[in-house]
Design an enzyme around this catalytic site. Structure first.
Site, PDB file in Angstrom:
ATOM      1  N   ARG A  22      -5.404 -86.068  74.199  1.00  0.00           N
ATOM      2  CA  ARG A  22      -5.836 -86.788  72.995  1.00  0.00           C
ATOM      3  C   ARG A  22      -5.707 -88.294  73.146  1.00  0.00           C
ATOM      4  O   ARG A  22      -6.591 -89.051  72.754  1.00  0.00           O
ATOM      5  CB  ARG A  22      -5.028 -86.314  71.773  1.00  0.00           C
ATOM      6  CG  ARG A  22      -5.420 -86.997  70.477  1.00  0.00           C
ATOM      7  CD  ARG A  22      -4.626 -86.430  69.299  1.00  0.00           C
ATOM      8  NE  ARG A  22      -3.200 -86.726  69.420  1.00  0.00           N
ATOM      9  CZ  ARG A  22      -2.637 -87.857  68.997  1.00  0.00           C
ATOM     10  NH1 ARG A  22      -3.376 -88.806  68.432  1.00  0.00           N
ATOM     11  NH2 ARG A  22      -1.338 -88.055  69.127  1.00  0.00           N
ATOM     12  N   CYS A 160       2.462 -82.659  62.739  1.00  0.00           N
ATOM     13  CA  CYS A 160       3.499 -82.631  63.776  1.00  0.00           C
ATOM     14  C   CYS A 160       4.749 -81.941  63.228  1.00  0.00           C
ATOM     15  O   CYS A 160       5.184 -80.925  63.750  1.00  0.00           O
ATOM     16  CB  CYS A 160       3.805 -84.048  64.243  1.00  0.00           C
ATOM     17  SG  CYS A 160       2.417 -84.841  65.082  1.00  0.00           S
ATOM     18  N   ILE A 222       8.423 -89.152  75.292  1.00  0.00           N
ATOM     19  CA  ILE A 222       8.321 -90.608  75.293  1.00  0.00           C
ATOM     20  C   ILE A 222       7.051 -90.959  76.060  1.00  0.00           C
ATOM     21  O   ILE A 222       6.881 -90.537  77.211  1.00  0.00           O
ATOM     22  CB  ILE A 222       9.539 -91.263  75.974  1.00  0.00           C
ATOM     23  CG1 ILE A 222      10.829 -90.921  75.205  1.00  0.00           C
ATOM     24  CG2 ILE A 222       9.366 -92.775  76.074  1.00  0.00           C
ATOM     25  CD1 ILE A 222      12.095 -91.382  75.913  1.00  0.00           C
TER      26      ILE A 222
END
Length: 283
Positions: A22, A160, A222
């Protein structure tokens, strides 16, 4: 703060690189992280190793509680967190279901307050939970979920942090929140504030005592353009003691949250932090 920093160190030391289609970026990734917040003793999990802008996090979740589907409504509450996903997400901009500038589609709070049934009627999941808990009822299904695969194409972003389960033990209310994916440097800063505040608010408006909030994350990561700042700056800093969150005691009902509550009704006491860190955000 300790558990947050331990997760960050774990990702840096044990994480594996995973390509994210994405965003077109790589993420240093670990699977499964469990965090716990002591709401009963008001140990507000506000990050201290960099300045944390807590008001935007609470404003965003208040927008979910109200079922907002437009970034302009979130801005009015005091947060710009949906501007990019509503207006800069290429896939959403090309989606025929998008209704113009600032439209988010059927995401998050829309699902929580107006989940569509096959007959066209809607289910207000949050209202059902509040009604039950107020009566002292826990049917082991006091679940609020934003995750509706049948309508993913009708929104700008899949949720999420997607599901929140409330558990009532005696007169003490607990919360377990589930998150499929977490941008730890940026997203977790918001999400842990939201989990804590959601339990505190729900306990307050249902007349229960707040207990513990459990935060379960599947994919914690991260981004590659965040790694240097996390490893070489934030993780080098010593944390300060956790602050406390004060909520206006006049907030007593779901209707209060839906109508007059603003960020002026929340206050953080005793917050100390290091300097801000500007992490890159991936749309």
């Amino acid at each position: 703060m300790k558990q947050y920093l331990e997760l960050c160190r774990r990702i840096v030391s044990e994480g594996e690189w995973v390509a994210n289609e994405r965003t077109g970026k790589r993420c240093l990734t670990v699977i499964n992280a469990d965090l716990e917040y002591d709401v009963a003793n008001n140990q507000f999990p506000l990050i201290t190793t960099r300045k944390s802008y807590w008001k935007a996090a609470i404003a965003e979740f208040l927008g979910y509680i109200r079922g907002y589907d437009n970034a302009a409504d979130f801005r009015e509450l005091g947060t710009k967190t949906w501007d990019a996903n509503a207006n800069e997400n290429a896939a959403w901009l090309a989606n025929p279901h998008r209704r113009g500038v600032d439209d988010m589609g059927r995401v998050y709070g829309v699902q929580g307050r107006a989940w569509r049934k096959p007959n066209g009627e809607t289910i207000d999941q949050l209202r059902k939970i509040v009604n039950n808990l107020t009566k002292g009822i826990d049917d082991r299904g006091e679940i609020l979920t934003f995750f509706n695969p049948g309508e993913f194409d009708l929104g700008c972003l899949r949720p999420c942090m997607h599901t929140h389960t409330f558990s009532l033990v005696g007169d003490t209310l607990h919360l377990t929140s589930y998150q499929r994916s977490c941008d730890v440097p940026l997203g977790l800063n918001f999400n842990q504030i939201q989990v804590f505040t959601f339990l505190a608010l729900m306990a307050q408006i249902t007349g229960k005592k707040a207990g513990k909030a459990y935060h379960k994350i599947v994919n914690a990561h991260i981004y590659e353009d965040q790694l240097e700042l996390m490893r070489d700056v934030q993780l080098k800093r010593e944390p300060f003691p956790l602050p406390k969150l004060e909520i206006n005691p006049d907030i007593k009902t779901l209707e209060d949250l839906e109508t007059w509550v603003t960020m002026d009704d929340f206050k953080v006491v005793g917050y100390q932090s290091h300097e801000p860190i500007k992490y890159p955000f991936s749309v």
